[in-house]
Design a protein around this motif. Structure first.
Motif, mmCIF file in Angstrom:
data_model
loop_
_atom_site.group_PDB
_atom_site.id
_atom_site.type_symbol
_atom_site.label_atom_id
_atom_site.label_comp_id
_atom_site.label_asym_id
_atom_site.label_seq_id
_atom_site.Cartn_x
_atom_site.Cartn_y
_atom_site.Cartn_z
ATOM 1 N N LEU A 30 -9.406 30.808 -0.125
ATOM 2 C CA LEU A 30 -8.329 30.168 -1.087
ATOM 3 C C LEU A 30 -8.467 28.821 -1.283
ATOM 4 N N GLU A 31 -8.517 28.260 -2.379
ATOM 5 C CA GLU A 31 -8.790 26.735 -2.562
ATOM 6 C C GLU A 31 -7.271 26.658 -3.354
ATOM 7 N N LEU A 32 -6.748 25.689 -2.379
ATOM 8 C CA LEU A 32 -5.362 25.051 -2.631
ATOM 9 C C LEU A 32 -5.130 23.721 -2.520
ATOM 10 N N GLU A 33 -4.527 23.203 -3.837
ATOM 11 C CA GLU A 33 -4.165 21.871 -4.046
ATOM 12 C C GLU A 33 -2.942 21.853 -4.608
ATOM 13 N N VAL A 34 -2.105 20.974 -3.740
ATOM 14 C CA VAL A 34 -0.755 20.664 -4.022
ATOM 15 C C VAL A 34 -0.314 19.206 -4.414
ATOM 16 N N THR A 35 0.502 19.089 -5.379
ATOM 17 C CA THR A 35 0.925 17.937 -6.108
ATOM 18 C C THR A 35 2.440 17.690 -5.700
ATOM 19 N N PRO A 49 0.663 -1.221 0.031
ATOM 20 C CA PRO A 49 0.099 0.089 -0.062
ATOM 21 C C PRO A 49 0.816 1.324 -0.062
ATOM 22 N N ALA A 50 0.548 2.225 -0.626
ATOM 23 C CA ALA A 50 0.983 3.797 -0.520
ATOM 24 C C ALA A 50 1.236 4.232 0.746
ATOM 25 N N THR A 51 2.418 4.680 1.124
ATOM 26 C CA THR A 51 2.614 5.291 2.201
ATOM 27 C C THR A 51 3.112 6.581 2.127
ATOM 28 N N LEU A 52 2.650 7.472 3.363
ATOM 29 C CA LEU A 52 2.799 8.825 3.332
ATOM 30 C C LEU A 52 3.976 8.974 3.780
ATOM 31 N N THR A 53 4.980 7.942 4.475
ATOM 32 C CA THR A 53 6.339 8.020 5.072
ATOM 33 C C THR A 53 7.378 8.293 3.674
ATOM 34 N N GLY A 54 8.068 9.332 4.051
ATOM 35 C CA GLY A 54 8.934 9.663 2.788
ATOM 36 C C GLY A 54 9.304 10.961 2.693
ATOM 37 N N LEU A 55 9.946 11.388 1.669
ATOM 38 C CA LEU A 55 10.285 12.923 1.342
ATOM 39 C C LEU A 55 9.499 13.224 0.249
ATOM 40 N N TRP A 56 8.871 14.308 0.115
ATOM 41 C CA TRP A 56 8.036 14.562 -1.136
ATOM 42 C C TRP A 56 8.508 16.244 -1.521
ATOM 43 N N GLN A 57 8.320 16.264 -2.899
ATOM 44 C CA GLN A 57 8.770 17.429 -3.159
ATOM 45 C C GLN A 57 7.641 18.156 -4.193
ATOM 46 N N MET A 58 7.263 19.409 -3.808
ATOM 47 C CA MET A 58 6.195 19.993 -4.586
ATOM 48 C C MET A 58 6.406 20.095 -6.091
ATOM 49 N N THR A 59 5.534 19.733 -7.075
ATOM 50 C CA THR A 59 5.653 19.783 -8.335
ATOM 51 C C THR A 59 4.531 20.774 -9.087
ATOM 52 N N ASN A 60 3.532 21.005 -8.410
ATOM 53 C CA ASN A 60 2.503 21.825 -9.110
ATOM 54 C C ASN A 60 1.441 22.338 -7.782
ATOM 55 N N VAL A 61 0.946 23.612 -8.066
ATOM 56 C CA VAL A 61 0.230 24.210 -7.201
ATOM 57 C C VAL A 61 -1.061 24.819 -7.963
ATOM 58 N N VAL A 67 5.752 23.780 -10.533
ATOM 59 C CA VAL A 67 7.010 24.478 -9.737
ATOM 60 C C VAL A 67 7.979 23.720 -10.072
ATOM 61 N N THR A 68 9.231 24.313 -10.382
ATOM 62 C CA THR A 68 10.468 23.545 -10.655
ATOM 63 C C THR A 68 11.572 24.340 -9.887
ATOM 64 N N GLU A 69 12.515 23.728 -9.910
ATOM 65 C CA GLU A 69 13.974 24.474 -9.155
ATOM 66 C C GLU A 69 14.185 26.050 -9.756
ATOM 67 N N ASN A 70 13.820 26.090 -11.231
ATOM 68 C CA ASN A 70 13.991 27.149 -11.864
ATOM 69 C C ASN A 70 13.136 28.198 -11.574
ATOM 70 N N ASP A 71 12.011 28.035 -10.819
ATOM 71 C CA ASP A 71 10.991 28.963 -10.583
ATOM 72 C C ASP A 71 10.498 28.704 -9.069
ATOM 73 N N ALA A 104 2.771 29.912 -1.324
ATOM 74 C CA ALA A 104 3.607 28.699 -1.138
ATOM 75 C C ALA A 104 4.957 29.085 -1.678
ATOM 76 N N ASP A 105 5.998 28.831 -1.188
ATOM 77 C CA ASP A 105 7.299 28.871 -1.830
ATOM 78 C C ASP A 105 7.300 27.366 -2.231
ATOM 79 N N PHE A 106 8.930 27.065 -2.994
ATOM 80 C CA PHE A 106 9.082 25.770 -3.323
ATOM 81 C C PHE A 106 9.420 24.954 -2.217
ATOM 82 N N VAL A 107 8.689 23.930 -1.887
ATOM 83 C CA VAL A 107 8.801 23.247 -0.585
ATOM 84 C C VAL A 107 9.150 21.609 -0.806
ATOM 85 N N ARG A 108 9.447 20.926 0.295
ATOM 86 C CA ARG A 108 9.656 19.767 0.385
ATOM 87 C C ARG A 108 8.819 19.128 1.853
#
Length: 157
Positions: free
Chosen positions: A147-152, A33-45, A64-68, A78-82
């Protein structure tokens, strides 16, 4: 005496049955099963807000990328987050500043069904897990009224 038709039909049923039993299907294999445990990086807001000047709804959808790094500097959304979720219910938040990752938060998190709470009390962030797979996490902010906000996010570790 058995007739030829009956014998052939019985033989065909036996062979087909053996075929179904012996064939394996990748879909039938147990997947972890998919688990939340781990390191996640923002790709879309994405989301929307009401513009204070016009009163109109404004929608946004940004990859969202490291160039933006500063995705929504004007909105202070939001800033570029993990996000890092550890097995002992510890949450760590990181943001990219000056070409390096800086830890900005360390607190506990709780997961109740699809509701994810990071922190405690009135300062806690309340999110809904929209979807969670091995490689992708989508979170919806439940705290903001205007504000409606969804982060991928993508799993990076």
């Amino acid at each position: 005496m058995m007739n030829k038709y009956y014998f052939m039909t019985t033989l065909m049923v036996i062979f087909l049955s053996l075929g179904f039993i012996s064939c394996s299907n990748d879909d039938d294999e147990e997947k972890a099963p998919a688990t939340l445990t781990g390191l996640w990086q923002m790709t879309n807001v994405k989301g929307s807000y009401i513009d204070e000047d016009t009163g109109k709804k404004v929608s946004f959808n940004a990859n969202v990328t490291e160039n933006d790094m500063e995705a929504f500097e004007d909105l202070d959304v939001a800033d570029f987050v993990r996000y890092e979720f550890l097995e002992n219910n510890v949450f760590k938040g990181y943001e990219y500043k000056g070409r390096e990752w800086i830890q900005y938060a360390e607190t506990i998190y709780t997961l109740n069904g699809k509701k994810l709470t990071m922190g405690q009390g009135k300062n806690a962030d309340n999110l809904e897990i929209v979807s969670l797979t091995q490689d992708r996490l989508v979170l919806k902010d439940l705290d903001e009224e205007d504000l409606e906000l969804e982060v991928t996010m993508k799993r990076i570790k």
